[in-house]
Scaffold this active site. Structure first.
Site, mmCIF file in Angstrom:
data_model
loop_
_atom_site.group_PDB
_atom_site.id
_atom_site.type_symbol
_atom_site.label_atom_id
_atom_site.label_comp_id
_atom_site.label_asym_id
_atom_site.label_seq_id
_atom_site.Cartn_x
_atom_site.Cartn_y
_atom_site.Cartn_z
ATOM 1 N N ASP A 1 0.862 -1.167 0.000
ATOM 2 C CA ASP A 1 0.000 0.000 0.000
ATOM 3 C C ASP A 1 0.914 1.237 0.000
ATOM 4 O OD1 ASP A 1 -3.208 0.598 1.621
ATOM 5 O OD2 ASP A 1 -2.098 1.759 0.129
HETATM 6 C C1 GLC Z 1 -4.192 4.310 -0.192
HETATM 7 C C2 GLC Z 1 -5.136 3.204 0.175
HETATM 8 C C3 GLC Z 1 -5.281 2.141 -0.885
HETATM 9 C C4 GLC Z 1 -5.106 2.778 -2.255
HETATM 10 C C5 GLC Z 1 -3.674 3.261 -2.352
HETATM 11 C C6 GLC Z 1 -3.405 3.987 -3.667
HETATM 12 O O1 GLC Z 1 -3.484 4.770 0.915
HETATM 13 O O2 GLC Z 1 -4.916 2.532 1.405
HETATM 14 O O3 GLC Z 1 -6.570 1.544 -0.721
HETATM 15 O O4 GLC Z 1 -5.374 1.826 -3.275
HETATM 16 O O5 GLC Z 1 -3.312 4.115 -1.275
HETATM 17 O O6 GLC Z 1 -4.128 5.163 -3.709
#
Ligand code: GLC
Length: 734
Positions: free
Chosen positions: A292
């Site tokens: 993430d």
């Molecule tokens: C965010 C979220 C995730 C998302 C990623 C890209 O912090 O936790 O769900 O897909 O970053 O935006």
């Protein structure tokens, strides 16, 4: 003459040699006739360590509109970059950057463009928590196919969706993004989403790679707080949080995203048990895991890595192949390889996984996105129809005292509340490139639906929050003139989603005050709710004659609501998550494990029951359930068990009914939930018609259970099959 012939011959031979040389020099990895694994092996053999590490690195491209992850716009994108999170709406920028990767890098490896396409790209449909209330996975699959088409035509190859985190705490803002509290529900809708995004082949037209997230246990966040510790026993990991992921992997999900949360002391992003033992060894997943956002670097904050370099080593060796945004891999993997802390084989396996998805997407053959005009890309009539239908089926009728709804005798309606004309709140969080201008407000939809039939008066009433009661006066005035009040309350667009935890799940006091004042006018009140989480309605419910939960229903949600208010649509939604009586009951969910004692209730000061339970939802018609008929009441392993129930529409209008099939296992060597959803089926039944619902019980799958090692077992003894308020006993014998 002889000279001329010789010259022509010479020229011919030269041309032929050059051509032959060219044919011979097309590398294997660029030959689409060659099997993918051979192409990958060939490409890996050509790549330097630096080029391999770039394939494991993801930057962002464009203006980041995700306010949770503020960052400066990346100016310089290297031609060798593996992936980009793409924030633009059109394919032009993508094609320009892709051209640089293909033409200016040594090997011409195409970039993989990702994006958070969570519930639509431009045609925004209901948030996933609402989608699940439709109990219509086929429709959700269609909606995801629309999202894939719009995303692909805009330059996106990969969505960070579906989110399939079982969630039981409405204080957690991200409950909006998943399919509720139940493992099977998240599994079925997660699979439907993967099918909608990926189709039968990733290289098919307008298909994109899916990403199961957030792996794993993120929904167990302590106190509903985001990014925190989660205490998830191995037993609960296997019987609650893993099933949706296992189903998604079996459905062919191309990628997985590691979660922010700390699982029992080992953060998800360095958790070898979940990432290697389960995902790679048991499930043999051949795609890749992306961290993430900054989740690798954040391992330092979580106190498990002393440095970004150590974080890179831990995450990479734990099985996270791609590093989203914080560049720990870019900065330290080459060094770690040279120090012998990571082997080249490990690097090659990770790069192989990323390249495999790129080849399967057809990016080497079709690296660019054809540019078509926006009207051919977005908001196609058939796409908007899918969004409308899903909104219609997601809306839940929670109360309808004296059949207050649908509206047919009322001539004067007072439409009041902060949601009535607000368009943004109907889009919800993670609405990608959805625009408020695409949304029909509730006010506009009612004007259309009741045109010339009903007088519609409007008053703001109050804001979503604050102390300003000045607008109450106007609201009370129109309420006094009206036959009925439609009170539209709820949450702002970004009061749920990421980094949106709330200490209470009640609406702000000002909204409840407005309802109280309107109640004094003495007119019936229809409460219409737009929100991204289960709410504490214990003070609003008694004031309301009818309650409609519309969630954040997307661009056509208001038309769906209007259709339900007028009776054109018969509501069929049923809750995918429990609505607690109060926040003090949290966590509260239907499939809790049995207590040692129950008769005195769980609390001295409030009821132990939720306000609205999982699976609850009313219709404008009545459905009468016949007896549950099992094909046998004693079964042996390996035998089939077919259970039927007939449902008759005994009411005054046609409608769709979902039958939820639960099982319970009163005695098991591992204590089981009081009941477990194992199947559901939705059918349309006309007035007076009877439909048969069938549940083909697979004894292992549906009566069996898993232990803390993930081993599935099936014990002899009594089981119950439950439908509605009925149950039948089935004995499993040796
Ligand atoms: C965010 C979220 C995730 C998302 C990623 C890209 O912090 O936790 O769900 O897909 O970053 O935006």
């Amino acid at each position: 003459m002889r000279l001329l012939v010789v010259s022509i011959l010479h020229l011919y031979i030269c041309a032929h040699t050059v051509l032959w040389a060219q044919i011979q020099t097309v590398p294997v990895y660029k030959d689409h006739e060659i099997p993918v694994e051979e192409r990958i092996t060939d490409l890996l053999s050509e790549m330097t360590l630096e080029e391999k590490v770039w394939q494991l690195t993801q930057y962002t491209l464009g203006i980041n509109n995700n306010e949770n992850n503020i960052e400066k716009t990346v100016q310089e994108v290297p031609a060798e970059i593996g992936s980009l999170i793409y924030f633009e709406m059109g394919p032009e920028l993508r094609n320009r950057v892709q051209h640089q990767a293909i033409e200016n890098s040594r090997l011409g490896i195409p970039i993989l463009f990702g994006c958070d396409v969570i519930h639509g790209f431009r045609t925004i449909y209901p948030i996933p928590l609402g989608q699940a209330c439709s109990w219509n996975p086929e429709l959700v699959e269609k909606a995801c196919a629309v999202a894939a088409q719009e995303a692909k035509m805009s330059g996106v190859d990969w969505t960070f969706s579906p989110m399939i985190d079982v969630a039981r705490d409405g204080r957690w803002g991200r409950v909006a993004e998943g399919y509720g509290e139940d493992p099977l529900t998240n599994a079925v809708f997660g699979v439907a989403s993967v099918r909608g995004y990926q189709g039968n082949s990733l290289s098919d037209k307008n298909k994109i790679a899916a990403c199961l997230k957030h792996y794993i246990g993120y929904g167990a966040s302590e106190g509903g707080r985001d990014y925190v510790y989660t205490e998830v026993s191995r037993q609960t990991m296997w019987d609650t949080y893993i099933p949706p992921y296992e189903a998604g992997i079996k459905a062919g999900a191309a990628t997985v995203m590691s979660a922010f949360n700390n699982i029992n002391g080992i953060p998800a992003t360095v958790n070898k048990y979940t990432l290697v033992e389960v995902l790679k060894k048991r499930w043999k997943h051949l795609g890749f895991v992306v961290s993430d956002w900054d989740a690798v670097g954040q391992l330092v904050n979580q106190g498990v890595a002393e440095s970004r370099k150590e974080a890179a080593r831990m995450a990479f060796t734990a099985g996270v192949e791609m590093n989203m945004r914080d560049n720990c891999y870019r900065d330290y993997l080459p060094e770690l390889v040279k120090e012998g802390k990571i082997s080249l084989n490990q690097i090659d396996d990770a790069v192989r996984r990323v390249l495999r998805i790129k080849f399967e997407l057809g990016l080497f053959e079709h690296p660019y996105t054809p540019t078509v005009t926006e009207d051919k890309r977005y908001l196609l009539p058939e796409s908007k129809l899918v969004a409308m239908k899903l909104a219609e089926e997601s809306i839940v009728l929670l109360k309808n005292k004296k059949n207050m709804l649908p509206l047919f005798k009322q001539k004067k309606i007072a439409l009041i509340g902060p949601v009535a004309k607000n368009k943004g709140c109907l889009l919800g969080s993670w609405s990608a490139h959805g625009k408020s201008s695409d949304v029909t407000s509730i006010y506009e939809a009612l004007m259309l639906e009741f045109e010339n039939k009903i007088q519609l008066m409007y008053a703001f009433g109050c804001d979503f929050e604050g102390e300003d009661v000045l607008s109450f006066t106007e609201a009370l005035n129109i309420a006094k003139q009206a036959d009925i009040i439609l009170l539209c309350l709820g949450e702002k667009q970004r009061w749920s989603g990421e980094n949106a935890s709330r200490s209470t799940i009640a609406l702000p006091r000002i909204q409840e005050q407005l309802a109280l004042e309107l109640k004094k006018v003495g007119k019936p009140i229809v409460l219409i709710l737009s929100n991204g989480r289960p709410l504490d309605l214990s003070r609003l419910e008694p004031l309301s004659d009818a309650i409609l939960e519309i969630w954040q229903p997307g661009i056509n949600g208001a038309q769906a609501l209007a259709g339900i208010l007028s009776g054109r649509i018969n509501p069929s939604g049923k809750l995918s998550i429990t609505f607690p009586y109060s926040v003090g009951q949290i966590p509260i969910y239907y499939n809790r494990r049995k207590a040692a004692r129950w008769d005195q209730g769980f609390y001295m000061d409030i009821t132990s029951e939720p306000l609205f339970p999982f699976g609850y939802g009313l219709s404008y018609t009545e459905f009468k359930y016949g007896a549950i008929i099992p094909s046998a009441t004693t079964v042996k392993r390996g035998e089939k068990l077919l259970i039927e129930v007939c449902v008759t529409n005994t009411g005054k209008c046609d409608g769709a009914e979902t039958v939820h099939w639960f099982i319970s296992d009163p005695y098991c060597s591992v204590t089981r939930p009081v009941k477990e959803l194992k199947y559901f089926e939705k059918q349309f039944i006309r007035v007076g018609e009877t439909k048969t619902y069938r549940f083909e019980v697979d004894l292992e799958r549906d009566l069996g259970f898993v232990d803390e090692t993930g081993k599935r077992f099936l014990e002899t003894g009594e089981y119950y099959i439950l439908v509605g308020d009925q149950q039948v006993k089935v004995e499993l014998v040796d």
